[in-house]
Design an enzyme around this catalytic site. Sequence first.
Site, PDB file in Angstrom:
ATOM      1  N   ASP A  41       0.838  -1.202   0.000  1.00 44.94           N
ATOM      2  CA  ASP A  41       0.000   0.000   0.000  1.00 44.94           C
ATOM      3  C   ASP A  41       0.878   1.259   0.000  1.00 44.94           C
ATOM      4  O   ASP A  41       1.714   1.460   0.870  1.00 44.94           O
ATOM      5  CB  ASP A  41      -0.889  -0.015   1.248  1.00 44.94           C
ATOM      6  N   THR A  82      -6.910   3.587  -2.355  1.00 45.91           N
ATOM      7  CA  THR A  82      -6.631   2.213  -1.929  1.00 45.91           C
ATOM      8  C   THR A  82      -7.662   1.197  -2.417  1.00 45.91           C
ATOM      9  O   THR A  82      -7.303   0.185  -3.022  1.00 45.91           O
ATOM     10  CB  THR A  82      -6.542   2.149  -0.388  1.00 45.91           C
ATOM     11  N   ASN A 103     -12.496   4.900  -1.716  1.00 46.27           N
ATOM     12  CA  ASN A 103     -12.613   4.184  -0.450  1.00 46.27           C
ATOM     13  C   ASN A 103     -14.047   4.290   0.069  1.00 46.27           C
ATOM     14  O   ASN A 103     -14.560   3.379   0.717  1.00 46.27           O
ATOM     15  CB  ASN A 103     -11.645   4.746   0.583  1.00 46.27           C
ATOM     16  N   ASP A 165      -9.412  -3.705   6.107  1.00 47.48           N
ATOM     17  CA  ASP A 165     -10.450  -4.625   5.620  1.00 47.48           C
ATOM     18  C   ASP A 165     -10.528  -4.621   4.101  1.00 47.48           C
ATOM     19  O   ASP A 165     -10.636  -5.665   3.462  1.00 47.48           O
ATOM     20  CB  ASP A 165     -11.810  -4.273   6.233  1.00 47.48           C
ATOM     21  N   HIS A 310       1.493   8.345   4.784  1.00 48.90           N
ATOM     22  CA  HIS A 310       0.640   9.524   4.967  1.00 48.90           C
ATOM     23  C   HIS A 310       1.189  10.441   6.056  1.00 48.90           C
ATOM     24  O   HIS A 310       1.095  11.670   5.942  1.00 48.90           O
ATOM     25  CB  HIS A 310      -0.782   9.097   5.353  1.00 48.90           C
ATOM     26  N   HIS A 354      -1.380   2.208  -5.290  1.00 49.18           N
ATOM     27  CA  HIS A 354      -1.153   3.584  -5.722  1.00 49.18           C
ATOM     28  C   HIS A 354       0.207   3.984  -5.180  1.00 49.18           C
ATOM     29  O   HIS A 354       0.847   3.200  -4.445  1.00 49.18           O
ATOM     30  CB  HIS A 354      -2.238   4.531  -5.187  1.00 49.18           C
TER      31      HIS A 354
END
Length: 546
Positions: A41, A82, A103, A165, A310, A354
């Site tokens: 991720d 994501t 999302n 999840d 982030h 991404h």
Amino acid sequence: MFKLMRKYLLFVTLFLFGGLVQAQKKETSPKPKLVVGLVIDQMRWDYLYRYQNLYSENGFKRLLRDGFSCENTLVPYLPTYTAPGHTCVYTGSVPAIHGIVGNDWYDARIGGNMYCSDDSSVNTLGSPSKQGKMSPRNMLTTTIGDELRLSTNFRSKVIGVALKDRGAILPAGHAANAAYWFDDSVGQWISSTYYFKQLPEWVVQYNNKHYVDKAMKQDWNTLLPIDKYTNSTADNKVYEGNLPEENQPVFPHRLSQITKEKYSAFKYTPAASSYTFDMAKAIVKNEKMGGGEFTDLLAVSISSTDYMGHTFGPNSIEAEDTYLRLDKDIADFLNYLDATVGKGNYLFFLTADHAAAHVPGFLTENNLPGGTFNTSALSKELAKRLKEVTGLDNAMIKIQNNQVYLNEKSIKAAGKNMTEVEQEVVDFLIDQPLIEFAFPTKRIESQTIPAVIKNMLTNGYNAKRSGQVGYILTPGYIAMGSTGTTHGAWNPYDSHIPLVWYGTGIKPGKTNRETYMTDIAPTIAGLLQIQMPSGNVGKVIEEVKK
């Protein structure tokens, strides 16, 4: 003469038969016992090489040395988030078709927000919280895992695992045997009744080891002496964010002193990556993945890289340390697969959902173009303008995913022309100094926008789940506060991702031609000789095959 002719004919027959056998061997190359997809991720493509001088020989370097790298792999839709990223990897499709446009998104049918994997009809397993009320039902197409299950009359096993999840559920698909994700209210792996009535006993036993509690007793310090981190900025930059309950973004991160938000803070650390790989090994062992007659599929997503990214950004020491530790985790996981499934018996691919933009403060510090964009201020000004135009207080519902959701029902009831209102929004947006393009989403094809961006916008537009007006920011500008970074744009810093293939049927090498995230699923389908997912638009990457 006759004997010579017989010998000649025998020789020709044997030659032709040998060629036929060789051709048949090529056509029926062995299938892998296990397919393992690893989605990192927020992994930028350049992380493959940026820290290469400090990587071990058996992690990223092993994959690049012995595998096949698609060096110019791109995300082909907008926004680059994501949930759509994980979905596109495993469906070979785009949000316009598979329906996962972000999302979350505004759903006019329910008159409220819809999270990508929300499902109120199921319940949590493994926790008293609501974090398990999730399923893949919002995804409108099959995945490659679904097609694998169909191809073997559901005798193949397909399982997904991730902290998030959405990183576990959407890749695994509708017909998956299981999906597991992390509940930060209890610090354990959970699932939902979508998959089974109760957690498997081995998962209960795994949770009873209290891995996270033990990990959070150890502080996060750098793997190497901090002066070795020459590919990063200095520690303690004002534009970096903080871990929960910390006051400064500096090493060592005192994880042992975090109490109230211990499980939430865990998600930001390299230990969370190791935890995910450890669970992946437990799945392989306890579910005997790759040990049966039919090919199985394990979808693994490393989410901690996104939480960390982030907060600290691509140029932080935290990012460099995270990827050095991730390199060791990958090496260890590959060795585990070698020892259990068998070297050469599994097909492995590594990619990302991404990438990520540079932190605006870092850009400013180095005289590079970029900065922050205030979506909240834009929303207030636009609402004010729409009231002047329509006379309505509720003409705009919200701004989400770089799109404006309008209250179509109220606007029409007020006797206003929807097309004219949309154009008013477009005109307002294009007057904003940091917005490069604005457009009615239903009429993207008629807009004067560069073809590459227009194609990504079209692929990301779903009539039932997208807003009525969209916009594109100036390169380098992101909707963030004063610290950290994000993603979602068309630009290479958000859309250029790694894609490396390794294992059964894969030849070593690389290609620099343009490939796409959506090409992964059909390539797996080709290697396994099964049907492509139901919404597939990608193409087989022929170069990866031996």
